[in-house]
Structures are given as structure tokens and as C-alpha cells.
Design a protein around this motif. Structure first.
Motif, short mmCIF file in Angstrom:
data_model
loop_
_atom_site.label_atom_id
_atom_site.label_comp_id
_atom_site.label_asym_id
_atom_site.label_seq_id
_atom_site.Cartn_x
_atom_site.Cartn_y
_atom_site.Cartn_z
N LEU A 218 -4.47 5.14 -21.66
CA LEU A 218 -3.80 5.99 -20.69
C LEU A 218 -4.28 5.74 -19.26
N ALA A 219 -5.08 4.71 -19.06
CA ALA A 219 -5.55 4.39 -17.71
C ALA A 219 -4.38 3.91 -16.86
N PRO A 220 -4.42 4.16 -15.54
CA PRO A 220 -3.28 3.78 -14.70
C PRO A 220 -3.11 2.28 -14.55
N GLY A 221 -4.20 1.51 -14.69
CA GLY A 221 -4.10 0.07 -14.49
C GLY A 221 -4.19 -0.28 -13.02
N ILE A 222 -4.63 -1.50 -12.72
CA ILE A 222 -4.79 -1.92 -11.33
C ILE A 222 -3.43 -2.15 -10.67
N ARG A 223 -3.41 -1.95 -9.37
CA ARG A 223 -2.19 -2.15 -8.59
C ARG A 223 -2.54 -2.89 -7.31
N GLY A 224 -1.80 -3.96 -7.02
CA GLY A 224 -2.03 -4.72 -5.80
C GLY A 224 -1.50 -3.99 -4.58
N ARG A 225 -2.24 -4.07 -3.47
CA ARG A 225 -1.82 -3.46 -2.21
C ARG A 225 -1.94 -4.50 -1.09
N VAL A 226 -0.80 -4.96 -0.58
CA VAL A 226 -0.82 -5.89 0.55
C VAL A 226 -1.21 -5.12 1.79
N LEU A 227 -2.25 -5.59 2.48
CA LEU A 227 -2.82 -4.82 3.59
C LEU A 227 -2.63 -5.45 4.96
N ASP A 228 -2.21 -6.71 5.02
CA ASP A 228 -2.19 -7.39 6.32
C ASP A 228 -0.85 -8.03 6.64
N CYS A 229 0.22 -7.56 6.01
CA CYS A 229 1.52 -8.20 6.21
C CYS A 229 2.62 -7.15 6.18
N GLU A 230 3.47 -7.17 7.19
CA GLU A 230 4.61 -6.28 7.25
C GLU A 230 5.86 -7.10 7.55
N ALA A 231 6.71 -7.26 6.54
CA ALA A 231 7.96 -8.03 6.67
C ALA A 231 7.69 -9.43 7.19
N GLY A 232 6.62 -10.05 6.67
CA GLY A 232 6.30 -11.42 7.04
C GLY A 232 5.51 -11.57 8.32
N VAL A 233 5.20 -10.47 8.99
CA VAL A 233 4.44 -10.49 10.25
C VAL A 233 3.03 -10.00 9.99
N ARG A 234 2.05 -10.70 10.53
CA ARG A 234 0.66 -10.33 10.32
C ARG A 234 0.36 -8.96 10.92
N ALA A 235 -0.38 -8.17 10.17
CA ALA A 235 -0.83 -6.85 10.63
C ALA A 235 -2.33 -6.75 10.44
N ASP A 236 -2.97 -5.90 11.23
CA ASP A 236 -4.41 -5.71 11.09
C ASP A 236 -4.72 -4.99 9.78
N PRO B 145 -6.36 -2.25 7.64
CA PRO B 145 -6.73 -0.88 8.04
C PRO B 145 -8.24 -0.74 8.26
N SER B 146 -8.59 0.30 8.96
CA SER B 146 -10.00 0.59 9.21
C SER B 146 -10.70 0.93 7.90
N THR B 147 -12.03 0.91 7.95
CA THR B 147 -12.80 1.23 6.75
C THR B 147 -12.48 2.63 6.25
N ALA B 148 -12.34 3.58 7.16
CA ALA B 148 -12.02 4.96 6.76
C ALA B 148 -10.66 5.02 6.07
N GLN B 149 -9.68 4.28 6.58
CA GLN B 149 -8.36 4.27 5.95
C GLN B 149 -8.40 3.57 4.59
N LEU B 150 -9.19 2.52 4.49
CA LEU B 150 -9.30 1.81 3.22
C LEU B 150 -9.88 2.71 2.14
N ARG B 151 -10.83 3.55 2.51
CA ARG B 151 -11.47 4.42 1.52
C ARG B 151 -10.52 5.50 1.00
N SER B 152 -9.40 5.68 1.68
CA SER B 152 -8.43 6.67 1.22
C SER B 152 -7.46 6.09 0.19
N LEU B 153 -7.49 4.78 -0.03
CA LEU B 153 -6.60 4.16 -1.01
C LEU B 153 -7.02 4.55 -2.42
N ALA B 154 -6.06 4.55 -3.32
CA ALA B 154 -6.35 4.88 -4.71
C ALA B 154 -7.42 3.96 -5.26
#
Length: 357
Positions: A217-235, A237-246
């Protein structure tokens, strides 16, 4: 009833698996017929039990624990393009005969590496692949098993964490190491090292547990793209924002450029500080010519299929081998790299751990 599925069992009698499967089927069917508030309570209960501490793993003799090869590369401060290095065997966590300070009361002692080769005279980055070929080959001869090649763990300082060791030839003119065996990188100093916060250490262990939970019943891992938005490079997220991810999230970097690029080094540093012990990136950057959407879709699909991060070192190895064979269905994985930093298998923290026995 939910708790029955999560009760630790010292052994499984014949028919246990079938009984558990029947209980899960009944639970799902019954839940589907209930009102939404009741379903919400049952779902919350399932999550609570899934988040409960994982029971201690069985002894190494039961797991078939295997040694891995540990390569430590340390840049010389006065010679930025030169490295000292050490090669050793690192037993799996809990393997017999290991020693060291226990991580917590009642926990098994963390394993110590068995020293094999070292050099503290400085080797230039250009000369490292050829210089290390012999020592690594001798280490692999000790660690490899007939059924599978041993894992190579490469410990690196954070600003050189993207060093493409998996692309180095196994011997002069030979195939890349990453096509012959699983190769992963680890930060020499994880979150909390050198007096870091307790929260950073706790977050690191929590994320590792969630990404390695393979319960039914574990949720299983899920990939999260963090540096790309519609093919354009993005920064990233900050460490604080990263810690809020599942906690079951595995970061994916689409626009990682190359070792030595300041932005790429900063992105990996943020992931480490965010408590992530597992992350994937591809070298060379993104953009239309690299088909970002295809990388996002295929990487996320492979992670969902794997369910647990424990399978990722072998999965990435298989993808690297497929790319080397010219398989067009795996072109999206070209340049793939894997961060895999097990907090239960700590790296040596001082030279005396590698002192001759």
C-alpha cells in the motif's frame, strides 16, 4: 483491520501472501462502497500505518548482503585540478563483521570500509581514469559476484558531485564504467554534517525511508522535474521549497549542463541540502533539440514502474547499457546520472577508518 497488513512478522507461513492479498482485495472493495467521509478516514489510517517506522531489516545473511566498491575523490585545495583518492570495499549495512559507532540505540553498527588502494600525491583530473583503472579492476574482482557486478559508489565534494565518473573507461580504450556496472555518486558531506541542524538529518532519513518503502500500500516513488518549464530552463527551487515536496519524490534535472558549471553545481547542492538521497539528472542541458518532454515522460514512467528507489542503480545501469548498444527507444537516457546516498551506510568520516588493519 488495516493494522493487520502492517504487523511485523518474524516469519511467513505457507499461505501468508495469499491471505494478505485476499485481505487487501476485501478492504479495497469494501472501502469503495462507503461514503466519502468514511473512505477518508480509512485512507488516513492507511497512510498513518504506511508512515510508521519500518521494522529492522533481516540479518545480512538472510538478505544476501553484498559488498560494493567505494571510490573517494578529494580535490586538493592548493591544486584545484588535482585529486587524492582512495579505493575500498564497503559492506552492505548490517553485514557480519562490521564495526563502528551505532547510529542509534539498538541499531546495528555502521559498516567500515576495507582499504585496498590509495594515493595522496595528487592526480590530475585528466589522468584519473587511467590511474584508477587498475585499482578499481582489482577491487571489482573482490566484490563482483557471478550473478551481478558490484555497485561502484563514488564519494565527491558537493561542487564536483556531477563529475561523470560513469563515463570513464574501465581500462584504456575500454567501455565506460557505467555500461559495465551500476555507478552512483554520493556527497562526501551529507545534510547535517559538520554541525548541521537536526531537522536536516531527520528529513534525510525520512525521505530515504519513503522512497524505499515497497509495501503493497506504499505510494511508490514519483519523479518531479524541478528545472524545466515547457522546455525552458528554470531555477531549482530553494532548499526550503524542496523540503516541502512529498517524501516519496525523486528530483529530475532536465537542464543539468556539465561538471564545473556553477548553476549545475548549485542545483545539486540544493538537492543534498533538501534532504534528497536519490535524484536523477541528464548531462548536456535541455531545450528543443534534447526533447525535454520525452525525457520528462519516460523518466517519470520508469520511476513509477520501479516503485522503490532500491531498484534505481540497476535500472540506470540497464539504461546506460541500452544507450551504448544504440537502442533508439532509450535515447532519452543518454547522459543519465544517479545520486544514491544511503544514510544507513555512512561514508568514512576520517582517515583513520582507512588506516591499515
Amino acid at each position: 483491520m488495516v493494522a493487520v497488513l502492517h504487523v511485523p512478522r518474524a516469519r511467513h507461513d505457507p499461505g501468508t501472501a495469499e491471505a494478505e492479498a485476499a485481505l487487501r482485495t476485501w478492504l479495497h472493495r469494501t472501502t469503495a462502497t462507503l461514503d466519502r467521509p468514511v473512505r477518508g478516514e480509512i485512507t488516513a489510517e492507511l497512510r498513518r500505518h504506511a508512515a510508521a517506522p519500518v521494522p529492522p531489516p533481516p540479518p545480512a545473511s538472510v538478505q544476501g548482503a553484498r559488498h560494493s566498491v567505494l571510490l573517494e575523490l578529494t580535490r586538493r585545495p592548493w591544486e584545484p585540478d588535482s585529486f587524492d583518492w582512495r579505493v575500498g570495499l564497503l559492506p552492505a549495512p548490517g553485514a557480519p563483521g562490521t564495526a563502528g559507532a551505532p547510529a542509534a540505540e539498538g541499531a546495528p553498527d555502521p559498516p567500515e570500509p576495507e582499504p585496498l588502494h590509495d594515493d595522496h600525491t595528487g592526480t590530475t583530473l585528466a589522468d584519473l581514469p587511467a590511474r584508477l583503472a587498475g585499482p578499481l579492476a582489482r577491487a571489482f574482482a573482490l566484490a563482483d559476484e557471478s550473478r551481478a557486478p558490484a555497485l561502484l559508489q563514488v564519494a565527491l565534494e558537493r561542487d564536483v558531485l556531477g563529475l561523470p565518473v560513469d563515463t570513464w573507461p574501465a581500462h584504456p580504450g575500454g567501455p565506460p564504467l557505467g555500461r559495465l556496472r551500476p555507478v552512483v555518486v554520493r556527497p562526501a558531506e551529507p545534510p547535517g554534517a559538520g554541525g548541521g541542524s537536526d531537522a536536516a538529518v531527520t528529513d534525510r532519513y525520512d525521505r530515504w525511508r519513503w522512497t524505499h518503502d515497497d509495501a503493497p500500500l506504499a505510494p511508490g516513488i514519483r519523479g518531479r522535474v524541478l528545472d524545466c518549464e515547457a522546455g525552458v530552463r528554470a531555477d531549482v527551487p530553494s532548499t526550503a521549497q524542496l523540503r516541502s515536496l512529498a517524501h516519496a519524490s525523486v528530483p529530475l534535472l532536465c537542464h543539468y549542463r556539465e561538471h564545473g558549471h556553477p548553476g549545475s553545481a548549485e542545483a545539486l547542492t540544493r538537492l543534498v541540502d533538501g534532504g534528497f538521497g536519490v535524484a536523477l539528472w541528464r548531462r548536456g542541458g535541455g531545450g528543443p533539440e534534447r526533447m525535454c518532454d520525452e525525457f520528462h515522460r519516460r523518466a517519470e514512467a520508469e520511476l513509477a514502474r520501479a516503485r522503490t528507489a532500491q531498484r534505481l542503480p540497476r535500472l540506470v545501469h540497464a539504461l546506460r547499457a541500452a544507450v551504448g548498444e544504440g537502442r533508439t527507444d532509450c535515447f532519452w537516457a543518454e547522459g543519465l546520472a544517479l545520486l544514491y546516498d544511503d544514510p544507513h551506510q555512512p561514508l568514512p568520516g576520517s582517515d583513520d577508518l582507512f588506516a591499515p588493519l
